[in-house]
Design a protein around this motif. Structure first.
Motif, PDB file in Angstrom:
ATOM      1  N   TRP A  43      79.432  45.041  49.904  1.00  0.00           N
ATOM      2  CA  TRP A  43      80.124  45.047  51.193  1.00  0.00           C
ATOM      3  C   TRP A  43      79.209  44.381  52.204  1.00  0.00           C
ATOM      4  N   LEU A  44      79.606  43.199  52.618  1.00  0.00           N
ATOM      5  CA  LEU A  44      78.791  42.382  53.501  1.00  0.00           C
ATOM      6  C   LEU A  44      79.025  42.751  54.961  1.00  0.00           C
ATOM      7  N   THR A  45      77.924  42.869  55.711  1.00  0.00           N
ATOM      8  CA  THR A  45      77.975  43.070  57.152  1.00  0.00           C
ATOM      9  C   THR A  45      77.099  41.999  57.794  1.00  0.00           C
ATOM     10  N   LYS A  46      77.137  41.896  59.112  1.00  0.00           N
ATOM     11  CA  LYS A  46      76.292  40.900  59.790  1.00  0.00           C
ATOM     12  C   LYS A  46      74.804  41.191  59.611  1.00  0.00           C
ATOM     13  N   GLY A  47      74.459  42.457  59.385  1.00  0.00           N
ATOM     14  CA  GLY A  47      73.055  42.824  59.261  1.00  0.00           C
ATOM     15  C   GLY A  47      72.543  42.920  57.842  1.00  0.00           C
ATOM     16  N   GLY A  48      73.447  42.906  56.867  1.00  0.00           N
ATOM     17  CA  GLY A  48      72.982  43.048  55.497  1.00  0.00           C
ATOM     18  C   GLY A  48      74.122  43.249  54.522  1.00  0.00           C
ATOM     19  N   LEU A  49      73.781  43.854  53.408  1.00  0.00           N
ATOM     20  CA  LEU A  49      74.723  44.016  52.315  1.00  0.00           C
ATOM     21  C   LEU A  49      74.601  45.427  51.758  1.00  0.00           C
ATOM     22  N   TYR A  50      75.721  46.129  51.673  1.00  0.00           N
ATOM     23  CA  TYR A  50      75.757  47.398  50.950  1.00  0.00           C
ATOM     24  C   TYR A  50      76.045  47.063  49.494  1.00  0.00           C
ATOM     25  N   VAL A  51      75.257  47.623  48.594  1.00  0.00           N
ATOM     26  CA  VAL A  51      75.415  47.358  47.168  1.00  0.00           C
ATOM     27  C   VAL A  51      75.816  48.639  46.463  1.00  0.00           C
ATOM     28  N   GLY A  52      76.899  48.573  45.701  1.00  0.00           N
ATOM     29  CA  GLY A  52      77.323  49.713  44.894  1.00  0.00           C
ATOM     30  C   GLY A  52      76.359  49.918  43.742  1.00  0.00           C
ATOM     31  N   LEU A  53      75.907  51.148  43.558  1.00  0.00           N
ATOM     32  CA  LEU A  53      74.945  51.469  42.502  1.00  0.00           C
ATOM     33  C   LEU A  53      75.649  52.203  41.370  1.00  0.00           C
ATOM     34  N   PHE A  54      75.470  51.696  40.167  1.00  0.00           N
ATOM     35  CA  PHE A  54      76.072  52.265  38.974  1.00  0.00           C
ATOM     36  C   PHE A  54      74.990  52.887  38.105  1.00  0.00           C
TER      37      PHE A  54
END
Length: 85
Positions: A43-54
């Protein structure tokens, strides 16, 4: 004129939307690495990226949790092989 952070956001967006999708790995300043193995697990935002962890070996398509990767701390992005269909 587009700023460097904006260019980097565009690059991450291109990786996320690539057809066919190729998993990619983010390397952070503290040595942490995160793999984006599916386009919907980022999930991209202007400040960075949220990454789903499996969990390791999980075939589930819903992440267990997520981590935020600030654009300021991403030092490298490595693109992997194409995801299998």
């Amino acid at each position: 004129m587009e700023s460097e952070p904006d260019k980097f956001v565009d690059k991450l967006r291109q990786l996320q939307r690539a057809q066919p999708f190729r998993p990619f790995r983010l390397y952070l300043t503290d040595g942490t690495q995160f793999e984006v193995r599916h386009p919907e697990a980022a999930w991209l935002t202007k400040g960075g990226l949220y990454v789903g962890l499996f969990e390791d070996g999980s075939e589930d398509d819903v992440p267990e949790s997520s981590a935020f990767c600030s654009l300021l701390h991403i030092t490298r992005v490595e693109v992997g092989e194409r995801a299998s269909a």
